[in-house]
Design a protein around this motif. Structure first.
Motif, PDB file in Angstrom:
ATOM      1  N   GLN A 193      -2.617  -9.349   3.662  1.00  0.00           N
ATOM      2  CA  GLN A 193      -4.052  -9.477   3.445  1.00  0.00           C
ATOM      3  C   GLN A 193      -4.726  -8.106   3.487  1.00  0.00           C
ATOM      4  OE1 GLN A 193      -5.574 -12.277   6.265  1.00  0.00           O
ATOM      5  NE2 GLN A 193      -4.507 -14.018   5.369  1.00  0.00           N
ATOM      6  N   GLY A 194      -5.535  -7.853   2.479  1.00  0.00           N
ATOM      7  CA  GLY A 194      -6.281  -6.609   2.426  1.00  0.00           C
ATOM      8  C   GLY A 194      -5.564  -5.466   1.752  1.00  0.00           C
ATOM      9  N   ALA A 195      -4.298  -5.689   1.363  1.00  0.00           N
ATOM     10  CA  ALA A 195      -3.539  -4.612   0.716  1.00  0.00           C
ATOM     11  C   ALA A 195      -2.580  -5.206  -0.294  1.00  0.00           C
ATOM     12  CB  ALA A 195      -2.781  -3.791   1.741  1.00  0.00           C
ATOM     13  N   SER A 196      -2.193  -4.384  -1.266  1.00  0.00           N
ATOM     14  CA  SER A 196      -1.244  -4.835  -2.270  1.00  0.00           C
ATOM     15  C   SER A 196      -0.576  -3.622  -2.898  1.00  0.00           C
ATOM     16  CB  SER A 196      -1.945  -5.670  -3.348  1.00  0.00           C
ATOM     17  OG  SER A 196      -1.004  -6.240  -4.232  1.00  0.00           O
ATOM     18  N   TRP A 197       0.318  -3.885  -3.837  1.00  0.00           N
ATOM     19  CA  TRP A 197       0.982  -2.827  -4.601  1.00  0.00           C
ATOM     20  C   TRP A 197       0.686  -3.035  -6.072  1.00  0.00           C
ATOM     21  CZ3 TRP A 197       3.823   1.133  -2.332  1.00  0.00           C
ATOM     22  CH2 TRP A 197       4.111   0.985  -0.964  1.00  0.00           C
ATOM     23  N   PHE A 198       0.250  -1.979  -6.746  1.00  0.00           N
ATOM     24  CA  PHE A 198      -0.042  -2.033  -8.170  1.00  0.00           C
ATOM     25  C   PHE A 198       1.007  -1.221  -8.927  1.00  0.00           C
ATOM     26  CE2 PHE A 198      -4.957  -2.728  -8.103  1.00  0.00           C
ATOM     27  CZ  PHE A 198      -4.773  -3.870  -7.333  1.00  0.00           C
ATOM     28  N   THR A 199       1.529  -1.789 -10.008  1.00  0.00           N
ATOM     29  CA  THR A 199       2.417  -1.026 -10.889  1.00  0.00           C
ATOM     30  C   THR A 199       1.576  -0.068 -11.731  1.00  0.00           C
ATOM     31  OG1 THR A 199       3.980  -2.857 -11.009  1.00  0.00           O
ATOM     32  CG2 THR A 199       4.136  -1.187 -12.735  1.00  0.00           C
ATOM     33  N   VAL A 200       1.952   1.198 -11.726  1.00  0.00           N
ATOM     34  CA  VAL A 200       1.202   2.201 -12.491  1.00  0.00           C
ATOM     35  C   VAL A 200       2.041   2.836 -13.590  1.00  0.00           C
ATOM     36  CG1 VAL A 200      -0.401   2.708 -10.621  1.00  0.00           C
ATOM     37  CG2 VAL A 200       1.734   4.007 -10.784  1.00  0.00           C
ATOM     38  N   ASP A 201       3.368   2.582 -13.572  1.00  0.00           N
ATOM     39  CA  ASP A 201       4.200   3.200 -14.600  1.00  0.00           C
ATOM     40  C   ASP A 201       5.511   2.429 -14.719  1.00  0.00           C
ATOM     41  OD1 ASP A 201       4.611   5.447 -16.474  1.00  0.00           O
ATOM     42  OD2 ASP A 201       6.297   5.895 -15.162  1.00  0.00           O
ATOM     43  N   ASN A 202       5.899   2.096 -15.938  1.00  0.00           N
ATOM     44  CA  ASN A 202       7.188   1.473 -16.231  1.00  0.00           C
ATOM     45  C   ASN A 202       7.889   2.246 -17.342  1.00  0.00           C
ATOM     46  OD1 ASN A 202       7.340  -0.678 -14.437  1.00  0.00           O
ATOM     47  ND2 ASN A 202       6.365  -2.140 -15.830  1.00  0.00           N
ATOM     48  N   HIS A 203       9.147   2.596 -17.137  1.00  0.00           N
ATOM     49  CA  HIS A 203       9.952   3.170 -18.210  1.00  0.00           C
ATOM     50  C   HIS A 203      11.089   2.189 -18.483  1.00  0.00           C
ATOM     51  CE1 HIS A 203       8.311   7.324 -18.629  1.00  0.00           C
ATOM     52  NE2 HIS A 203       7.768   6.976 -17.478  1.00  0.00           N
ATOM     53  N   ASP A 219      -5.488  -0.304  -1.160  1.00  0.00           N
ATOM     54  CA  ASP A 219      -6.414  -0.954  -0.241  1.00  0.00           C
ATOM     55  C   ASP A 219      -7.327  -1.842  -1.094  1.00  0.00           C
ATOM     56  OD1 ASP A 219      -8.702  -1.606   1.290  1.00  0.00           O
ATOM     57  OD2 ASP A 219      -8.436   0.161   2.552  1.00  0.00           O
ATOM     58  N   MET A 220      -7.237  -3.159  -0.905  1.00  0.00           N
ATOM     59  CA  MET A 220      -7.955  -4.078  -1.790  1.00  0.00           C
ATOM     60  C   MET A 220      -9.464  -4.041  -1.564  1.00  0.00           C
ATOM     61  SD  MET A 220      -5.688  -5.230  -3.767  1.00  0.00           S
ATOM     62  CE  MET A 220      -6.460  -6.636  -4.567  1.00  0.00           C
ATOM     63  N   ALA A 221      -9.905  -3.518  -0.435  1.00  0.00           N
ATOM     64  CA  ALA A 221     -11.349  -3.418  -0.195  1.00  0.00           C
ATOM     65  C   ALA A 221     -11.962  -2.327  -1.059  1.00  0.00           C
ATOM     66  CB  ALA A 221     -11.623  -3.149   1.284  1.00  0.00           C
ATOM     67  N   THR A 222     -11.239  -1.218  -1.210  1.00  0.00           N
ATOM     68  CA  THR A 222     -11.761  -0.092  -1.994  1.00  0.00           C
ATOM     69  C   THR A 222     -11.172  -0.046  -3.399  1.00  0.00           C
ATOM     70  OG1 THR A 222     -10.020   1.406  -1.234  1.00  0.00           O
ATOM     71  CG2 THR A 222     -12.016   1.234   0.118  1.00  0.00           C
ATOM     72  N   ARG A 223     -10.079  -0.794  -3.608  1.00  0.00           N
ATOM     73  CA  ARG A 223      -9.339  -0.792  -4.874  1.00  0.00           C
ATOM     74  C   ARG A 223      -8.804   0.599  -5.185  1.00  0.00           C
ATOM     75  NH1 ARG A 223      -8.697  -6.218  -6.063  1.00  0.00           N
ATOM     76  NH2 ARG A 223      -8.241  -5.717  -8.249  1.00  0.00           N
TER      77      ARG A 223
END
Length: 472
Positions: free
Chosen positions: A374-384, A435-439
């Motif tokens: 809760q309140g945090a996650s992981w975002f994919t920013v690059d795929n090769h 941080d999902m609060a600040t994105r």
């Protein structure tokens, strides 16, 4: 496989063979009995269709297939946990079969009939323990089974374990629930054809282009509730209830199925789809069912909600850190992941890598359902991604993942997609902790960082041979 439970399937028509496929692909030992000519061929054709389509419904691998045997009734029933009778709808024949079964079946076995019309009381002759477990064709894809009788809880648990949706019905009535509804529609359709109002094709189009699509997601009463707007069902009944007294339908009248009407229906049906073989129609139906059911899965509603629950029960725990690449995903490629070239579309590989990466996130307490996420996650920013070999619907694949880097906000992984012994695609993936609060990116919690570090250390030597692609 010796520890697998055993199901005895009596009859290999479309229903019996479908039951055999359901149990077999759920890892059960299946013993089949059918003295009728062509039984083995019918069973083989159904199993071929089920093996192709049922795994496509799931986001994870099904259990290893069970053992199958054709045998005598006595041998089939011996040691069975579940006995499913799917003989023709003749009560005398069913009584004869159950007379033999009751003399041989284990005391604790679930005894069930696929009958579409008879009640448990009729099957038992007033005494006994036979239940009604009435499914729908194709049994290997459609989850509904009407379960009628006393003390159905244990039977319901078994049915859910093989992916079925048991609708437990306590009141006995001929035809149960679904077939009574279907018979009303079927009866009216026969009159429409007999009276020349509509053809078989027009009737089918009215269902599949209209209310059939609504029924697949909301059923009858929820659909009509929407028809009442904000006033709900009370408003709907106030508006449309009086129309029920109008003489629109024939209700319980049944047209005489004389030679003229039979020929009329058969000719129209042949004109509608007679150019397709039974096998072609079956494949078309199954492909469409898989795609429709998977759409409902994505929305988590109706039959899709049930399938998602089944997936969770089949999902293994995430692998612990070790010196080898982690098997993060096993699944079958579904029909809706392919394109006009007949192979897996490039857009679907992103789903594959995402699901494989989620396995690692679950392991570190950051999965979509993890309380600590809760309140945090992981975002994919690059795929090769590299596409190395074609992959087709129905093929089983395995994704093997190496953690290349776990430092601060960054997590880099290398995924390999294997189809049997063929490396079919690879992806080097970079994720940032958010941080999902600040994105915005932020360091993960210490316990998360520590767990990730364990995977990265375990894979240090593997990572040396997999130079990460340049990226953010």
């Amino acid at each position: 496989m010796s520890d697998a439970p055993k199901a005895a399937i009596l009859g290999t028509g479309v229903i019996g063979a479908g039951w055999a496929a359901r149990f077999l692909l759920a890892g059960w030992h299946v013993a089949v009995h059918d003295p009728a000519p062509g039984a083995e061929a019918r069973l083989s054709a159904t199993l071929e269709a089920a093996r192709r389509c049922l795994p496509m419904l799931s986001e994870v691998a099904l259990p290893p297939e069970g053992k199958l045997e054709m045998t005598s009734l006595e041998a089939a029933v011996d040691g069975a946990t579940w006995v499913q009778e799917s003989a023709p709808e003749r009560l005398d024949l069913k009584h004869e079969i159950w007379g033999h079964v009751l003399a041989k079946a284990p005391a604790g076995a679930n005894l069930a009939s696929s009958t579409s019309g008879f009640t448990p009381t009729a099957l038992n002759g007033g005494q006994g323990r036979i239940l009604v477990a009435h499914p729908f064709n194709p049994v290997y894809l459609l989850p509904l089974v009407e379960l009628v009788g006393q003390d159905t809880a244990a039977a319901a648990r078994t049915l859910r374990s093989i992916g079925m949706y048991p609708l437990e019905i306590t009141s006995e009535i001929d035809g149960h629930i679904a077939d009574r509804l279907l018979e009303s529609l079927w009866r009216e359709a026969l009159w429409l054809v007999k009276d020349g109002v509509a053809t078989t094709e027009q009737i089918d189009e009215s269902i599949r282009m209209g209310f059939g699509l609504r029924w697949a997601q909301m059923g009858l009463f929820e659909t009509y509730r929407l028809g009442g707007g904000d006033g709900g069902f009370a408003q709907f009944l106030a508006q449309f209830g009086p129309a029920l007294k109008w003489p629109w339908s024939h209700l319980t009248d049944v047209p005489d199925l004389d030679a003229e009407l039979v020929a009329k229906i058969a000719n129209q049906s042949d004109a509608q789809s007679g150019h397709l073989s039974t096998a072609e129609l079956t494949t078309q139906r199954d492909n469409n069912l898989v795609a429709l059911l998977r759409a409902l899965k994505q929305q988590g509603t109706a039959a899709g909600k049930h399938l998602n629950t089944q997936d969770k029960s089949l999902t293994p725990p995430p692998p612990p850190p070790g010196p080898e690449p982690l098997v993060t995903l096993r699944r079958t490629i579904p029909i809706d992941w392919t394109d006009y070239n007949g192979h897996m579309n490039e857009s679907r590989y992103g789903q594959l890598w995402s699901d494989a990466g989620d396995t690692i996130l679950v392991a570190i307490g950051m999965g979509p359902d993890s309380p600590g996420a809760q309140g945090a996650s992981w975002f994919t920013v690059d795929n090769h991604i590299r596409y190395l070999a074609e992959v087709h619907a129905g093929q089983a694949c395995e994704v093997r993942t190496t953690v290349l880097l776990a430092e601060g906000k960054k997590l880099r992984m290398h995924h390999e997609m294997w189809v049997e012994d063929t490396l079919s695609a690879t992806c080097t993936q970079l994720l940032l902790h958010i941080d999902m609060a600040t994105r915005r990116s932020a360091p993960p919690a210490p316990q998360v960082a520590e767990k990730l570090s364990e995977y990265a250390k375990a894979h240090a030597q593997l990572a040396d041979g997999l130079a990460p692609a340049e990226g953010p």
